[in-house]
Design a protein around this motif. Structure first.
Motif, mmCIF file in Angstrom:
data_model
loop_
_atom_site.group_PDB
_atom_site.id
_atom_site.type_symbol
_atom_site.label_atom_id
_atom_site.label_comp_id
_atom_site.label_asym_id
_atom_site.label_seq_id
_atom_site.Cartn_x
_atom_site.Cartn_y
_atom_site.Cartn_z
ATOM 1 N N LEU A 23 0.808 -1.253 0.019
ATOM 2 C CA LEU A 23 0.043 -0.039 -0.072
ATOM 3 C C LEU A 23 0.911 1.380 -0.159
ATOM 4 C CD1 LEU A 23 -2.805 -1.029 2.626
ATOM 5 C CD2 LEU A 23 -2.848 -0.815 0.068
ATOM 6 N N VAL A 24 1.931 1.265 0.818
ATOM 7 C CA VAL A 24 3.055 2.340 0.669
ATOM 8 C C VAL A 24 3.309 2.722 -0.766
ATOM 9 C CG1 VAL A 24 5.179 3.482 1.491
ATOM 10 C CG2 VAL A 24 3.573 2.109 3.057
ATOM 11 N N ALA A 59 -5.624 2.725 -3.111
ATOM 12 C CA ALA A 59 -5.915 1.976 -1.918
ATOM 13 C C ALA A 59 -6.816 0.839 -2.644
ATOM 14 C CB ALA A 59 -6.663 2.745 -0.941
ATOM 15 N N MET A 60 -7.786 0.972 -3.497
ATOM 16 C CA MET A 60 -8.418 0.000 -3.961
ATOM 17 C C MET A 60 -7.883 -1.009 -4.767
ATOM 18 S SD MET A 60 -11.750 0.329 -6.425
ATOM 19 C CE MET A 60 -10.633 0.747 -7.715
ATOM 20 N N LEU A 106 -5.492 -0.336 7.077
ATOM 21 C CA LEU A 106 -4.216 -0.121 6.648
ATOM 22 C C LEU A 106 -3.910 1.041 5.468
ATOM 23 C CD1 LEU A 106 -2.755 -3.709 6.877
ATOM 24 C CD2 LEU A 106 -2.917 -2.121 8.669
ATOM 25 N N VAL A 107 -5.229 1.397 4.878
ATOM 26 C CA VAL A 107 -4.895 2.227 3.707
ATOM 27 C C VAL A 107 -4.426 3.561 4.068
ATOM 28 C CG1 VAL A 107 -6.798 0.968 2.495
ATOM 29 C CG2 VAL A 107 -7.336 3.020 3.862
ATOM 30 N N THR A 108 -4.154 3.936 5.567
ATOM 31 C CA THR A 108 -3.820 5.117 5.876
ATOM 32 C C THR A 108 -2.090 5.184 5.309
ATOM 33 O OG1 THR A 108 -2.817 4.204 7.817
ATOM 34 C CG2 THR A 108 -4.947 5.302 7.826
ATOM 35 N N SER A 129 -7.274 8.700 4.384
ATOM 36 C CA SER A 129 -7.848 8.803 5.774
ATOM 37 C C SER A 129 -9.512 9.179 5.893
ATOM 38 C CB SER A 129 -7.041 10.397 6.290
ATOM 39 O OG SER A 129 -7.341 11.505 5.662
ATOM 40 N N THR A 130 -10.198 8.922 4.765
ATOM 41 C CA THR A 130 -11.652 8.986 4.821
ATOM 42 C C THR A 130 -12.435 7.893 5.035
ATOM 43 O OG1 THR A 130 -11.747 8.900 2.354
ATOM 44 C CG2 THR A 130 -11.633 10.935 3.052
#
Length: 318
Positions: free
Chosen positions: A124-125, A162-163, A233-235, A240-241
Motif C-alpha cells: 500500500l505504501v 488503495a482499492m 491499513l490504507v492510511t 484518511s476518509t
C-alpha cells in the motif's frame, strides 16, 4: 453417557421388556467452568461500564456522527470494490495456474510469489507513491496509435490506489482458494465434458467452476471479512476518509482515542455481522444437493416407489 439404575427384567407373559430407567451422569466440572466464565464476563462488563476512562459519553456522542457514518460507507465501498477485483483476477490466476500452457502457469506463479511474499502494508505504501513514479499511463503501440490515456495526477489517487492495492494483494489469496475449489471437483466431471466435445476453457467455465463454488464460497466469505478489517491499513496510501482514519482524526482533536476506537470497533462489528449473515445464506444456496433433509411425505413417496411400504413418521436425512 447414561448409566442404568438396574438391569432390564423380562416377563414371560409380556412381549416387550421392562423399560430401562436411565440416569444421566453428573458433570460438575462443566458447571463450575461455566459459572467461572459467566462471573468473569460479568465482572469485566461491570468494570468497563463503571470505568470513566472508557469515555462512554463521548462514545455515545460520536457513534452516529455524520462523519463516522460517511467513513463507514467509504470503508464498505472500498471493501466491495477491492474484493470484486480480487475475485475476478483470482479466478483468472487460478485458471492460469491450472492451464497446460507453461507460460501462463509461470506468470501466475510469479504473481502469487510477489504479492503473497510481501506485506500488504508495504504494498500500500508503494501504491501511495505510484503517482511519483508515473505522471500518466498511455496504452497503445510504441511509436504508433494510442488506445487510452490516463492522467494519474487527476485521478482520485488515494481511494483508487488503495482499492487497487487491496484488490491485487487479495487476488493472490483468492487464486489459491479458487484453485483448491477446482481441484476438489472429481476428474470424472472433466472427462465427461471432454467426451461431450467441450474444450478445456469450456469445461472450466461450464462444468468445474459451478461445482467448485460449494468449496470456494466459505473461505471467500472469510476473506471478505478480512478485507473489511484490512482497509484500516490504507492510511499508508495515504487515505484518511475511511472508518479508522476518520476516528483517528477526531480523536486527534478531542484527545480521547479510547472512545473513538470503540466507535470504530462497533461499526466494524456491525458491518461484519451483516456480511456473516449474507455468507450464511450464500453458502446454503450453493450447498444445495450436497445433503438434504427429506420430509415425511417425501420419505413415504420414496418408500412407496421402492415397494417398501410406509415408513415410520418423522423426517430423516438421506
Amino acid at each position: 453417557m447414561l448409566v442404568s439404575e438396574s438391569r432390564p427384567t423380562f416377563d414371560a407373559g409380556s412381549a416387550e421388556p421392562e423399560a430401562i430407567k436411565a440416569i444421566p451422569l453428573r458433570r460438575p466440572g462443566r458447571w463450575i467452568a461455566a459459572i467461572v466464565v459467566v462471573v468473569l464476563v460479568a465482572l469485566f462488563i461491570y468494570g468497563a461500564a463503571t470505568n470513566k476512562a472508557y469515555g462512554w459519553d463521548t462514545y455515545a456522542k460520536y457513534l452516529f456522527d455524520k462523519r463516522i457514518s460517511a467513513a463507514a460507507w467509504v470503508t464498505l465501498q472500498l471493501t466491495v470494490l477491492a474484493m470484486v477485483i480480487a475475485i475476478v483476477l483470482g479466478v483468472v490466476l487460478a485458471v492460469m495456474r491450472l492451464s497446460p500452457n507453461p507460460v501462463l502457469r509461470s506468470a501466475a506463479w510469479a504473481y502469487l510469489w510477489l504479492f503473497r511474499g510481501t506485506p500488504v502494508y508495504v504494498q500500500l505504501v508503494f501504491w501511495g507513491l505510484f503517482p511519483s513514479l508515473y505522471k500518466s499511463i498511455d496504452l497503445g503501440i510504441p511509436f504508433g496509435p494510442q488506445f487510452a490515456h490516463f492522467d494519474i495526477q487527476t485521478l482520485s489517487a488515494a481511494f483508487t490506489f488503495a482499492m487497487i492495492g487491496l484488490g491485487l494483494n487479495e487476488s493472490a489469496y483468492m487464486a489459491e482458494i479458487v484453485r483448491a475449489g477446482i481441484n476438489s471437483v472429481g476428474e470424472g466431471q472433466s472427462e465427461a465434458s471432454t467426451a461431450l466435445g467441450m474444450s478445456w476453457s469450456q469445461t472450466i467455465r461450464r462444468t468445474v467452476l459451478p461445482q467448485a463454488m460449494r468449496v470456494i464460497i466459505p473461505p471467500t466469505g472469510n476473506e471478505l471479512i478480512s478485507m473489511l478489517k484490512t482497509t484500516s491499513l490504507v492510511t499508508a496510501v495515504p487515505l484518511s476518509t475511511e472508518l479508522y482514519g476518520v476516528a483517528r482524526d477526531i480523536s486527534g482533536t478531542n484527545f480521547q482515542p479510547i472512545p473513538l476506537l470503540l466507535v470504530a470497533m462497533t461499526w466494524y462489528l456491525a458491518i461484519t455481522s451483516i456480511l456473516m449473515v449474507g455468507q450464511f445464506y450464500l453458502e446454503r444456496y450453493f450447498s444445495k444437493g450436497a445433503s438434504r433433509k427429506l420430509t415425511t411425505k417425501q420419505l413415504e413417496a420414496l418408500a412407496k416407489a421402492q415397494g417398501l411400504g410406509a415408513p415410520q413418521t418423522g423426517g430423516g436425512a438421506v
